[in-house]
Design a protein around this motif. Structure first.
Motif, PDB file in Angstrom:
ATOM      1  N   PHE A  85      -5.257  -4.812  14.117  1.00  0.00           N
ATOM      2  CA  PHE A  85      -6.080  -3.621  13.927  1.00  0.00           C
ATOM      3  C   PHE A  85      -7.382  -3.685  14.730  1.00  0.00           C
ATOM      4  CE2 PHE A  85      -3.365  -4.045  10.250  1.00  0.00           C
ATOM      5  CZ  PHE A  85      -2.816  -2.778  10.153  1.00  0.00           C
ATOM      6  N   SER A  86      -7.398  -4.508  15.787  1.00  0.00           N
ATOM      7  CA  SER A  86      -8.592  -4.675  16.631  1.00  0.00           C
ATOM      8  C   SER A  86      -9.832  -4.969  15.804  1.00  0.00           C
ATOM      9  CB  SER A  86      -8.817  -3.431  17.490  1.00  0.00           C
ATOM     10  OG  SER A  86      -7.710  -3.201  18.319  1.00  0.00           O
ATOM     11  N   GLY A  87      -9.652  -5.694  14.712  1.00  0.00           N
ATOM     12  CA  GLY A  87     -10.773  -6.090  13.867  1.00  0.00           C
ATOM     13  C   GLY A  87     -11.246  -5.025  12.903  1.00  0.00           C
ATOM     14  N   SER A  88     -10.554  -3.893  12.828  1.00  0.00           N
ATOM     15  CA  SER A  88     -10.983  -2.783  11.972  1.00  0.00           C
ATOM     16  C   SER A  88     -10.467  -2.951  10.546  1.00  0.00           C
ATOM     17  CB  SER A  88     -10.479  -1.446  12.534  1.00  0.00           C
ATOM     18  OG  SER A  88     -10.704  -0.407  11.588  1.00  0.00           O
ATOM     19  N   LEU A  89     -11.379  -3.307   9.648  1.00  0.00           N
ATOM     20  CA  LEU A  89     -11.004  -3.424   8.239  1.00  0.00           C
ATOM     21  C   LEU A  89     -10.598  -2.065   7.645  1.00  0.00           C
ATOM     22  CD1 LEU A  89     -10.587  -5.337   5.905  1.00  0.00           C
ATOM     23  CD2 LEU A  89     -13.020  -5.140   5.379  1.00  0.00           C
ATOM     24  N   PRO A  90     -11.331  -0.960   7.934  1.00  0.00           N
ATOM     25  CA  PRO A  90     -10.859   0.344   7.439  1.00  0.00           C
ATOM     26  C   PRO A  90      -9.467   0.702   7.970  1.00  0.00           C
ATOM     27  CG  PRO A  90     -13.163   0.494   8.080  1.00  0.00           C
ATOM     28  CD  PRO A  90     -12.662  -0.860   8.537  1.00  0.00           C
ATOM     29  N   GLY A  91      -9.192   0.365   9.233  1.00  0.00           N
ATOM     30  CA  GLY A  91      -7.862   0.623   9.791  1.00  0.00           C
ATOM     31  C   GLY A  91      -6.790  -0.153   9.059  1.00  0.00           C
ATOM     32  N   PHE A  92      -7.095  -1.422   8.751  1.00  0.00           N
ATOM     33  CA  PHE A  92      -6.161  -2.236   7.993  1.00  0.00           C
ATOM     34  C   PHE A  92      -5.919  -1.639   6.611  1.00  0.00           C
ATOM     35  CE2 PHE A  92      -5.936  -5.384   4.558  1.00  0.00           C
ATOM     36  CZ  PHE A  92      -4.646  -5.841   4.758  1.00  0.00           C
ATOM     37  N   LEU A  93      -6.996  -1.300   5.899  1.00  0.00           N
ATOM     38  CA  LEU A  93      -6.850  -0.753   4.537  1.00  0.00           C
ATOM     39  C   LEU A  93      -6.065   0.552   4.535  1.00  0.00           C
ATOM     40  CD1 LEU A  93     -10.309  -1.546   2.933  1.00  0.00           C
ATOM     41  CD2 LEU A  93      -8.096  -2.537   2.362  1.00  0.00           C
ATOM     42  N   ALA A  94      -6.330   1.415   5.516  1.00  0.00           N
ATOM     43  CA  ALA A  94      -5.597   2.686   5.596  1.00  0.00           C
ATOM     44  C   ALA A  94      -4.106   2.435   5.786  1.00  0.00           C
ATOM     45  CB  ALA A  94      -6.150   3.543   6.729  1.00  0.00           C
ATOM     46  N   ALA A  95      -3.764   1.509   6.680  1.00  0.00           N
ATOM     47  CA  ALA A  95      -2.357   1.192   6.918  1.00  0.00           C
ATOM     48  C   ALA A  95      -1.744   0.502   5.703  1.00  0.00           C
ATOM     49  CB  ALA A  95      -2.217   0.298   8.147  1.00  0.00           C
ATOM     50  N   PHE A  96      -2.480  -0.406   5.087  1.00  0.00           N
ATOM     51  CA  PHE A  96      -1.977  -1.147   3.933  1.00  0.00           C
ATOM     52  C   PHE A  96      -1.712  -0.214   2.757  1.00  0.00           C
ATOM     53  CE2 PHE A  96      -2.604  -3.558  -0.009  1.00  0.00           C
ATOM     54  CZ  PHE A  96      -1.645  -4.527   0.156  1.00  0.00           C
ATOM     55  N   LEU A  97      -2.639   0.687   2.497  1.00  0.00           N
ATOM     56  CA  LEU A  97      -2.473   1.589   1.363  1.00  0.00           C
ATOM     57  C   LEU A  97      -1.417   2.651   1.632  1.00  0.00           C
ATOM     58  CD1 LEU A  97      -6.189   1.988   0.232  1.00  0.00           C
ATOM     59  CD2 LEU A  97      -4.365   0.727  -0.927  1.00  0.00           C
ATOM     60  N   GLY A  98      -1.357   3.157   2.866  1.00  0.00           N
ATOM     61  CA  GLY A  98      -0.346   4.155   3.215  1.00  0.00           C
ATOM     62  C   GLY A  98      -0.283   5.257   2.174  1.00  0.00           C
ATOM     63  N   ASN A  99       0.870   5.451   1.582  1.00  0.00           N
ATOM     64  CA  ASN A  99       1.052   6.481   0.554  1.00  0.00           C
ATOM     65  C   ASN A  99       0.947   5.921  -0.859  1.00  0.00           C
ATOM     66  OD1 ASN A  99       1.469   8.516   2.453  1.00  0.00           O
ATOM     67  ND2 ASN A  99       3.654   8.060   2.600  1.00  0.00           N
ATOM     68  N   ARG A 100       0.527   4.673  -0.982  1.00  0.00           N
ATOM     69  CA  ARG A 100       0.407   4.053  -2.299  1.00  0.00           C
ATOM     70  C   ARG A 100      -0.767   4.623  -3.075  1.00  0.00           C
ATOM     71  NH1 ARG A 100       0.757  -2.355  -0.800  1.00  0.00           N
ATOM     72  NH2 ARG A 100       1.987  -1.967   1.032  1.00  0.00           N
ATOM     73  N   THR A 101      -0.674   4.464  -4.379  1.00  0.00           N
ATOM     74  CA  THR A 101      -1.830   4.742  -5.220  1.00  0.00           C
ATOM     75  C   THR A 101      -2.266   3.419  -5.825  1.00  0.00           C
ATOM     76  OG1 THR A 101      -0.414   5.215  -7.125  1.00  0.00           O
ATOM     77  CG2 THR A 101      -1.074   7.099  -5.770  1.00  0.00           C
ATOM     78  N   ILE A 102      -3.536   3.339  -6.149  1.00  0.00           N
ATOM     79  CA  ILE A 102      -4.055   2.128  -6.791  1.00  0.00           C
ATOM     80  C   ILE A 102      -4.653   2.512  -8.134  1.00  0.00           C
ATOM     81  CG2 ILE A 102      -4.438   0.900  -4.624  1.00  0.00           C
ATOM     82  CD1 ILE A 102      -7.415   1.548  -4.857  1.00  0.00           C
ATOM     83  N   SER A 103      -4.683   1.557  -9.019  1.00  0.00           N
ATOM     84  CA  SER A 103      -5.222   1.805 -10.355  1.00  0.00           C
ATOM     85  C   SER A 103      -6.742   1.923 -10.307  1.00  0.00           C
ATOM     86  CB  SER A 103      -4.831   0.658 -11.295  1.00  0.00           C
ATOM     87  OG  SER A 103      -5.537  -0.523 -10.940  1.00  0.00           O
ATOM     88  N   GLU A 104      -7.297   2.456 -11.359  1.00  0.00           N
ATOM     89  CA  GLU A 104      -8.755   2.550 -11.465  1.00  0.00           C
ATOM     90  C   GLU A 104      -9.388   1.160 -11.386  1.00  0.00           C
ATOM     91  OE1 GLU A 104     -12.365   4.355 -11.609  1.00  0.00           O
ATOM     92  OE2 GLU A 104     -10.433   5.391 -11.517  1.00  0.00           O
TER      93      GLU A 104
END
Length: 121
Positions: A85-104
């Motif tokens: 992700f060229s060092g982009s943490l937001p890019g990684f998180l966006a790809a990792f989460l994809g269409n998933r939902t996370i709990s509160e």
């Protein structure tokens, strides 16, 4: 010493060590046979490799790690984000989460971690 990336078999082997250290080399052979399906020669070859990489030591037939699991996870994660992700943490998180939902609870933990690591610009 510069960090050397672990391949999958390295990681699996080190996990056995981390989970059971200090462990006798004889017990390590048994554990690797049970958990990884490895022969004695494979275990000793891998042990030699990890010693050469500076990841483990074998003193008086007692095997221990020389680096913590947390340290390796941190280095592996940084390498992955840098390379993929060229060092982009937001890019990684966006790809990792994809269409998933996370709990509160997970969202609150991520916010806490972000706040804890935030720098003033």
């Amino acid at each position: 010493m510069e960090y050397q990336k672990l391949c999958e078999s390295d990681w699996r082997f080190m996990t056995v060590i981390w989970d059971h250290e200090p462990v006798s080399s004889t017990e390590l052979v048994k554990l690797c046979r049970e958990k990884l399906g490895w022969k004695k020669s494979t275990t000793y070859t891998m042990l030699k490799k990890m010693i050469e990489k500076g990841m483990a030591k074998n003193e008086n037939t007692v095997v221990t790690s020389t680096v913590s699991r947390d340290s390796v996870q941190k280095n592996e994660s940084e390498l992955f984000v840098d390379q993929t992700f060229s060092g982009s943490l937001p890019g990684f998180l966006a790809a990792f989460l994809g269409n998933r939902t996370i709990s509160e609870k997970e969202a609150e933990e991520l916010i806490r971690l972000i706040e804890e690591h935030r720098t003033e610009e």
